[in-house]
Every structure is written in C-alpha cells, then in structure tokens.
Motif scaffolding. Structure first.
Motif, PDB file in Angstrom:
ATOM      1  N   CYS A  19      39.130 128.711  29.606  1.00 38.74           N
ATOM      2  CA  CYS A  19      39.223 128.490  28.491  1.00 38.74           C
ATOM      3  C   CYS A  19      39.656 129.368  27.493  1.00 38.74           C
ATOM      4  O   CYS A  19      39.593 128.686  26.489  1.00 38.74           O
ATOM      5  N   VAL A  20      40.750 129.970  27.415  1.00 39.85           N
ATOM      6  CA  VAL A  20      41.821 130.428  27.634  1.00 39.85           C
ATOM      7  C   VAL A  20      42.709 129.265  26.960  1.00 39.85           C
ATOM      8  O   VAL A  20      43.408 128.704  28.047  1.00 39.85           O
ATOM      9  N   PRO A  21      42.497 129.500  25.899  1.00 38.19           N
ATOM     10  CA  PRO A  21      43.749 128.125  25.740  1.00 38.19           C
ATOM     11  C   PRO A  21      45.093 128.929  25.694  1.00 38.19           C
ATOM     12  O   PRO A  21      45.151 129.501  25.849  1.00 38.19           O
ATOM     13  N   LYS A  22      46.057 127.487  26.446  1.00 32.44           N
ATOM     14  CA  LYS A  22      47.470 127.866  26.259  1.00 32.44           C
ATOM     15  C   LYS A  22      47.939 128.346  24.911  1.00 32.44           C
ATOM     16  O   LYS A  22      47.688 127.760  23.520  1.00 32.44           O
ATOM     17  N   GLU A  23      48.892 129.159  25.125  1.00 37.87           N
ATOM     18  CA  GLU A  23      49.625 129.750  23.904  1.00 37.87           C
ATOM     19  C   GLU A  23      50.852 128.964  23.611  1.00 37.87           C
ATOM     20  O   GLU A  23      51.159 127.974  24.326  1.00 37.87           O
ATOM     21  N   MET A  24      51.375 128.614  22.473  1.00 35.60           N
ATOM     22  CA  MET A  24      51.479 127.535  22.136  1.00 35.60           C
ATOM     23  C   MET A  24      53.500 128.373  22.385  1.00 35.60           C
ATOM     24  O   MET A  24      53.750 129.437  22.369  1.00 35.60           O
ATOM     25  N   PRO A  25      54.502 127.384  23.280  1.00 31.56           N
ATOM     26  CA  PRO A  25      55.527 127.619  23.198  1.00 31.56           C
ATOM     27  C   PRO A  25      56.789 128.752  22.358  1.00 31.56           C
ATOM     28  O   PRO A  25      56.355 128.406  21.186  1.00 31.56           O
ATOM     29  N   GLN A  26      57.119 129.111  23.091  1.00 33.46           N
ATOM     30  CA  GLN A  26      58.493 130.274  21.887  1.00 33.46           C
ATOM     31  C   GLN A  26      59.596 129.832  22.151  1.00 33.46           C
ATOM     32  O   GLN A  26      59.427 129.812  23.349  1.00 33.46           O
ATOM     33  N   ALA A  27      60.246 130.443  21.727  1.00 34.51           N
ATOM     34  CA  ALA A  27      62.371 130.357  21.266  1.00 34.51           C
ATOM     35  C   ALA A  27      62.015 130.896  22.621  1.00 34.51           C
ATOM     36  O   ALA A  27      63.353 130.049  23.833  1.00 34.51           O
ATOM     37  N   ARG A  28      61.737 131.915  23.288  1.00 34.37           N
ATOM     38  CA  ARG A  28      61.911 132.198  25.217  1.00 34.37           C
ATOM     39  C   ARG A  28      61.932 131.001  25.658  1.00 34.37           C
ATOM     40  O   ARG A  28      63.126 131.092  27.036  1.00 34.37           O
ATOM     41  N   ASP A  29      60.888 130.179  25.926  1.00 33.73           N
ATOM     42  CA  ASP A  29      60.736 129.044  26.596  1.00 33.73           C
ATOM     43  C   ASP A  29      61.773 128.696  26.735  1.00 33.73           C
ATOM     44  O   ASP A  29      61.795 127.662  27.649  1.00 33.73           O
ATOM     45  N   GLY A  30      61.840 127.801  24.943  1.00 36.64           N
ATOM     46  CA  GLY A  30      63.063 126.893  24.883  1.00 36.64           C
ATOM     47  C   GLY A  30      64.187 126.605  25.712  1.00 36.64           C
ATOM     48  O   GLY A  30      64.933 125.964  26.140  1.00 36.64           O
ATOM     49  N   ARG A  31      64.303 128.291  25.659  1.00 39.39           N
ATOM     50  CA  ARG A  31      66.407 128.697  26.175  1.00 39.39           C
ATOM     51  C   ARG A  31      66.601 128.308  27.308  1.00 39.39           C
ATOM     52  O   ARG A  31      67.562 128.308  27.539  1.00 39.39           O
ATOM     53  N   ALA A  32      65.742 128.900  28.528  1.00 39.01           N
ATOM     54  CA  ALA A  32      66.144 127.971  29.136  1.00 39.01           C
ATOM     55  C   ALA A  32      66.204 126.376  29.881  1.00 39.01           C
ATOM     56  O   ALA A  32      66.869 125.845  30.309  1.00 39.01           O
ATOM     57  N   LEU A  33      65.171 126.176  29.078  1.00 44.27           N
ATOM     58  CA  LEU A  33      65.305 124.664  28.491  1.00 44.27           C
ATOM     59  C   LEU A  33      66.669 124.318  28.163  1.00 44.27           C
ATOM     60  O   LEU A  33      67.274 123.304  29.114  1.00 44.27           O
ATOM     61  N   TYR A  34      66.929 124.619  27.425  1.00 40.08           N
ATOM     62  CA  TYR A  34      68.567 124.227  26.472  1.00 40.08           C
ATOM     63  C   TYR A  34      69.956 124.642  27.314  1.00 40.08           C
ATOM     64  O   TYR A  34      70.988 123.328  27.775  1.00 40.08           O
ATOM     65  N   MET A  35      69.587 125.723  28.194  1.00 39.48           N
ATOM     66  CA  MET A  35      70.481 125.865  29.419  1.00 39.48           C
ATOM     67  C   MET A  35      70.169 124.691  29.923  1.00 39.48           C
ATOM     68  O   MET A  35      71.873 125.219  30.571  1.00 39.48           O
ATOM     69  N   ASP A  36      70.125 123.886  30.748  1.00 41.82           N
ATOM     70  CA  ASP A  36      68.945 123.070  31.556  1.00 41.82           C
ATOM     71  C   ASP A  36      69.571 121.732  31.605  1.00 41.82           C
ATOM     72  O   ASP A  36      71.132 121.163  31.976  1.00 41.82           O
ATOM     73  N   TYR A  37      69.253 121.822  30.088  1.00 38.10           N
ATOM     74  CA  TYR A  37      69.396 120.173  29.456  1.00 38.10           C
ATOM     75  C   TYR A  37      70.905 120.510  28.903  1.00 38.10           C
ATOM     76  O   TYR A  37      71.311 118.916  28.527  1.00 38.10           O
ATOM     77  N   CYS A  38      71.309 121.123  27.449  1.00 36.41           N
ATOM     78  CA  CYS A  38      72.084 120.852  26.527  1.00 36.41           C
ATOM     79  C   CYS A  38      73.437 121.503  26.657  1.00 36.41           C
ATOM     80  O   CYS A  38      74.466 121.299  25.486  1.00 36.41           O
ATOM     81  N   SER A  39      73.838 123.420  27.431  1.00 41.66           N
ATOM     82  CA  SER A  39      73.962 123.884  27.117  1.00 41.66           C
ATOM     83  C   SER A  39      75.627 123.385  27.374  1.00 41.66           C
ATOM     84  O   SER A  39      76.629 124.337  27.611  1.00 41.66           O
ATOM     85  N   VAL A  40      75.831 122.947  28.499  1.00 44.77           N
ATOM     86  CA  VAL A  40      77.097 122.044  29.041  1.00 44.77           C
ATOM     87  C   VAL A  40      78.180 121.271  28.191  1.00 44.77           C
ATOM     88  O   VAL A  40      79.046 120.937  28.378  1.00 44.77           O
ATOM     89  N   CYS A  41      77.514 120.324  27.059  1.00 48.26           N
ATOM     90  CA  CYS A  41      78.048 119.488  25.990  1.00 48.26           C
ATOM     91  C   CYS A  41      77.962 120.760  24.575  1.00 48.26           C
ATOM     92  O   CYS A  41      78.943 120.978  23.889  1.00 48.26           O
ATOM     93  N   HIS A  42      76.867 121.066  23.698  1.00 46.50           N
ATOM     94  CA  HIS A  42      76.684 121.942  23.265  1.00 46.50           C
ATOM     95  C   HIS A  42      76.649 123.578  23.332  1.00 46.50           C
ATOM     96  O   HIS A  42      77.445 124.135  22.409  1.00 46.50           O
ATOM     97  N   GLY A  43      76.984 124.188  24.496  1.00 47.34           N
ATOM     98  CA  GLY A  43      77.815 125.599  24.388  1.00 47.34           C
ATOM     99  C   GLY A  43      76.180 126.649  25.344  1.00 47.34           C
ATOM    100  O   GLY A  43      74.910 126.583  24.715  1.00 47.34           O
ATOM    101  N   GLU A  44      76.787 127.457  25.327  1.00 52.10           N
ATOM    102  CA  GLU A  44      75.734 128.902  25.753  1.00 52.10           C
ATOM    103  C   GLU A  44      74.969 128.780  24.094  1.00 52.10           C
ATOM    104  O   GLU A  44      74.213 129.701  24.785  1.00 52.10           O
ATOM    105  N   THR A  45      76.221 129.210  23.428  1.00 50.13           N
ATOM    106  CA  THR A  45      75.730 129.493  22.420  1.00 50.13           C
ATOM    107  C   THR A  45      75.607 128.513  20.867  1.00 50.13           C
ATOM    108  O   THR A  45      74.968 128.864  19.578  1.00 50.13           O
ATOM    109  N   ALA A  46      75.288 126.877  21.635  1.00 53.02           N
ATOM    110  CA  ALA A  46      74.648 126.123  20.529  1.00 53.02           C
ATOM    111  C   ALA A  46      75.724 126.016  19.950  1.00 53.02           C
ATOM    112  O   ALA A  46      75.771 124.858  18.493  1.00 53.02           O
ATOM    113  N   LYS A  47      77.044 126.348  19.786  1.00 53.33           N
ATOM    114  CA  LYS A  47      77.816 125.767  18.798  1.00 53.33           C
ATOM    115  C   LYS A  47      78.819 124.468  19.270  1.00 53.33           C
ATOM    116  O   LYS A  47      79.936 124.713  18.037  1.00 53.33           O
TER     117      LYS A  47
END
Length: 138
Positions: A19-47
């Motif tokens: 019954c407890v609602p799931k928490e909203m995703p936080q930035a820390r949750d998205g960082r792993a996705l960013y590293m998997d999908y985006c960092s190869v082009c946009h870099g580890e620091t997103a620059k």
C-alpha cells in the motif's frame, strides 16, 4: 498456533508494504541511467566530452547548460520530448539514438511545468531529475 500468528503478521506486513506508494525517482536514480545511455557521447560530467564525441561530425551538447540556454529555467517537457525522440524527428544528420528501454516500466505522475500531472515512465523521470541536478547557475 504460534506459526499461524507469525504467518498472519507476515501477510499483514506484506499488505502494508504493497500500500505504500513508490517514491518519486531522485537524481541519484537517474545518474546510473545517464552513465549507461548518455555518457559515451555527453561525457561523465555531461559537458559533451564523451569518448565518442570526437568521432561525431556535430559534437554533443553540454547538458549542464540546458537551463542557461533557456533563460535560467530547466524546460522539463522539452527535455523529456528530446530524450524520448518525439522532438528529434526532423533533425538533419546523425541523431541521438532512441532509448526505448527508458519508456518501459511503470508510469508515475509528473508535472512538466504546465501544472498538470502526466503519466511518465519512471526511468525517464529519473534521467530528467539527474539532468536537472547537473545544471550550472549564473
């Protein structure tokens, strides 16, 4: 009798957890996705300095400057539609790949800035939260 009581408590506890609602995703949750999908082009620091950036005819954008490019406001709806591919259908040249896996899974309500809660894939929201967290300010 003792085992029946323990079993009843376990079932009741499991029901409460469900019954407890799931928490909203936080930035820390998205960082792993960013590293998997985006960092190869946009870099580890997103620059925009990922290992594939030099091989691209048009370098990837510095994702830490999204808010600055939009008058110090992070355009949540625009960023979401760019990531999911909706806003990229008319671009010339090599395009950012589509990330269908980010669209899979459960939906959560998200206000993208228009005051309306829109069902949005959890992974997409997590990535959005991460990108918003890395924005530079003036």
């Amino acid at each position: 009798m003792k085992y029946v009581m323990v079993g009843a408590w376990l079932i009741a506890g499991a029901g409460l957890v469900a019954c407890v609602p799931k928490e909203m995703p936080q930035a820390r949750d998205g960082r792993a996705l960013y590293m998997d999908y985006c960092s190869v082009c946009h870099g580890e620091t997103a620059k925009g300095d990922g290992e594939m950036a030099r091989a691209m005819s048009k370098p990837p954008k510095d994702l830490t400057l999204i808010s600055l490019r939009h008058g110090d406001t992070f355009p949540r709806a625009k960023v979401l539609s760019y990531i999911d591919g909706y806003a990229r259908s008319d671009l010339d040249g090599p395009q950012m790949p589509e990330f269908g896996e980010l669209l899979e899974g459960d939906l959560i309500p998200l206000d993208t800035g228009d005051g309306k809660m829109t069902p949005t894939p959890r992974k997409l929201v997590a990535l959005l939260e991460y990108l918003e967290s890395v924005q530079v300010t003036r």
